[in-house]
Design an enzyme around this catalytic site. Structure first.
Site, PDB file in Angstrom:
ATOM      1  N   HIS A  43     -24.456 -29.261  45.081  1.00  0.00           N
ATOM      2  CA  HIS A  43     -23.260 -28.401  45.139  1.00  0.00           C
ATOM      3  C   HIS A  43     -22.149 -29.095  45.930  1.00  0.00           C
ATOM      4  O   HIS A  43     -20.983 -29.065  45.530  1.00  0.00           O
ATOM      5  CB  HIS A  43     -23.582 -27.080  45.863  1.00  0.00           C
ATOM      6  CG  HIS A  43     -24.651 -26.259  45.215  1.00  0.00           C
ATOM      7  ND1 HIS A  43     -25.886 -26.077  45.776  1.00  0.00           N
ATOM      8  CD2 HIS A  43     -24.650 -25.541  44.060  1.00  0.00           C
ATOM      9  CE1 HIS A  43     -26.621 -25.289  45.003  1.00  0.00           C
ATOM     10  NE2 HIS A  43     -25.902 -24.950  43.952  1.00  0.00           N
TER      11      HIS A  43
ATOM     12  N   SER B  84     -31.872 -25.494  44.094  1.00  0.00           N
ATOM     13  CA  SER B  84     -32.216 -24.517  45.132  1.00  0.00           C
ATOM     14  C   SER B  84     -33.652 -24.042  44.936  1.00  0.00           C
ATOM     15  O   SER B  84     -34.308 -23.590  45.879  1.00  0.00           O
ATOM     16  CB  SER B  84     -31.268 -23.314  45.066  1.00  0.00           C
ATOM     17  OG  SER B  84     -29.935 -23.764  45.071  1.00  0.00           O
TER      18      SER B  84
END
Ligand code: PAF
Length: 284
Positions: free
Chosen positions: A39, A188
């Site tokens: 990210h 994640s």
């Protein structure tokens, strides 16, 4: 300094309208939080190309199937805010589900064809959930640029198509997949992996490297490449559930028999309770 946290749709929309009136270029990185280097690299990619950078953090309930991991999806807003500060980014937009989907919400965005293969059949409704929420986020944040990771290649190509078809004046930037030192694509969801599963999870990347090697040595039969990848994964992972290993063209995501032009090799494998995806883009 920590970014400004905005949780209300009206406030975010008003802020973006003000930035636009001032002639500022707005960049957006939509995320579901629990940020990692993947990210952050997307934020750094947009940083020099915009005046104001917004990261959205929203675990979008409508892109999860009934038996998927919505409830246990990892969350840590404080840590995410600190990571965003490092980029830096100006605003973290973190709305509640009620803010995004008020009562009487009835509208969805759906991209056909590109959602029919790869993850499509295994996650019914998933891409409809993604295109709907990203369409909403685009209308709230009003970005000029938005970045998505190549790790979720089908998602990025579907969103590229949505923006083109609906004439949204937004440039979609696809950032390269970030990997752990042993090659596992950052996600994640990697926190779900048990230690032994984590070791075996590198098999997806090894399979892609094997495909690359075969293609570089002249192999052009998709079937041969997929068979070799399947064998490698079966060998390296104790009890893999291979959802798919597919070779598809980059434009329409249709299966290819013969490897020519621009194509994507993508795979989804479940190791224990964790579903992992990875892919590589090719041009021959
Ligand atoms: O890739 C993600 O994290 C999500 O699918 C996205 C694009 C933020 C939409 O919820």
């Amino acid at each position: 300094m920590l970014p400004t946290l905005i949780q209300s749709v009206a406030e975010m929309q008003a802020q973006s309208s003000t930035w636009r009136a001032q002639g500022q270029r707005i960049g957006l990185v939509p995320t579901m939080g629990y940020l990692h280097e993947g990210h952050l690299s997307l934020m750094r990619l947009l940083r020099p190309r915009c005046d104001t950078l917004v990261a959205s953090i929203f675990v979008n309930p409508i892109q999860f199937g009934p038996h998927e991991d919505l409830a246990r999806y990892p969350r840590d807003l404080q840590r995410d805010m600190e990571l965003c500060a490092q980029v830096p980014c100006e605003v973290v937009f973190h709305p509640s589900a009620e803010e995004i989907y008020p009562e009487n919400f009835r509208t969805h965005v759906e991209v056909s064809e590109l959602t029919e293969n790869l993850c499509g059949p295994f996650r019914p409704g998933h891409f409809r959930g993604v295109t709907t929420v990203v369409g909403i986020l685009f209308n709230i944040v009003q970005p000029h640029l938005a970045a998505f990771g190549q790790k979720d290649a089908q998602q990025a190509l579907v969103l590229e198509r949505m923006v083109r078809d609906l004439r949204m004046p937004i440039e979609i930037v696809i950032g390269p997949t970030r990997r752990e030192p042993d090659g596992l694509a950052m996600s994640s969801r990697n926190v779900y992996l048990q230690p032994e599963e984590r070791k075996q999870a590198t098999a997806l990347y090894h399979a892609l490297l094997l495909a690359e090697k075969m293609i570089n040595s002249g192999e052009r039969r998709a079937e041969k490449v997929v068979a070799a990848m399947t064998e490698l994964i079966t060998h390296e992972v104790t009890t893999p559930v291979i959802e798919y290993i597919s070779v598809v063209d980059r434009q329409r995501l249709h299966p290819l028999e013969s490897l020519r032009g621009q194509f994507v090799i993508a795979l989804a494998v479940r190791i224990g309770k964790t579903r992992l995806i990875d892919n590589m883009f090719f041009e021959v």
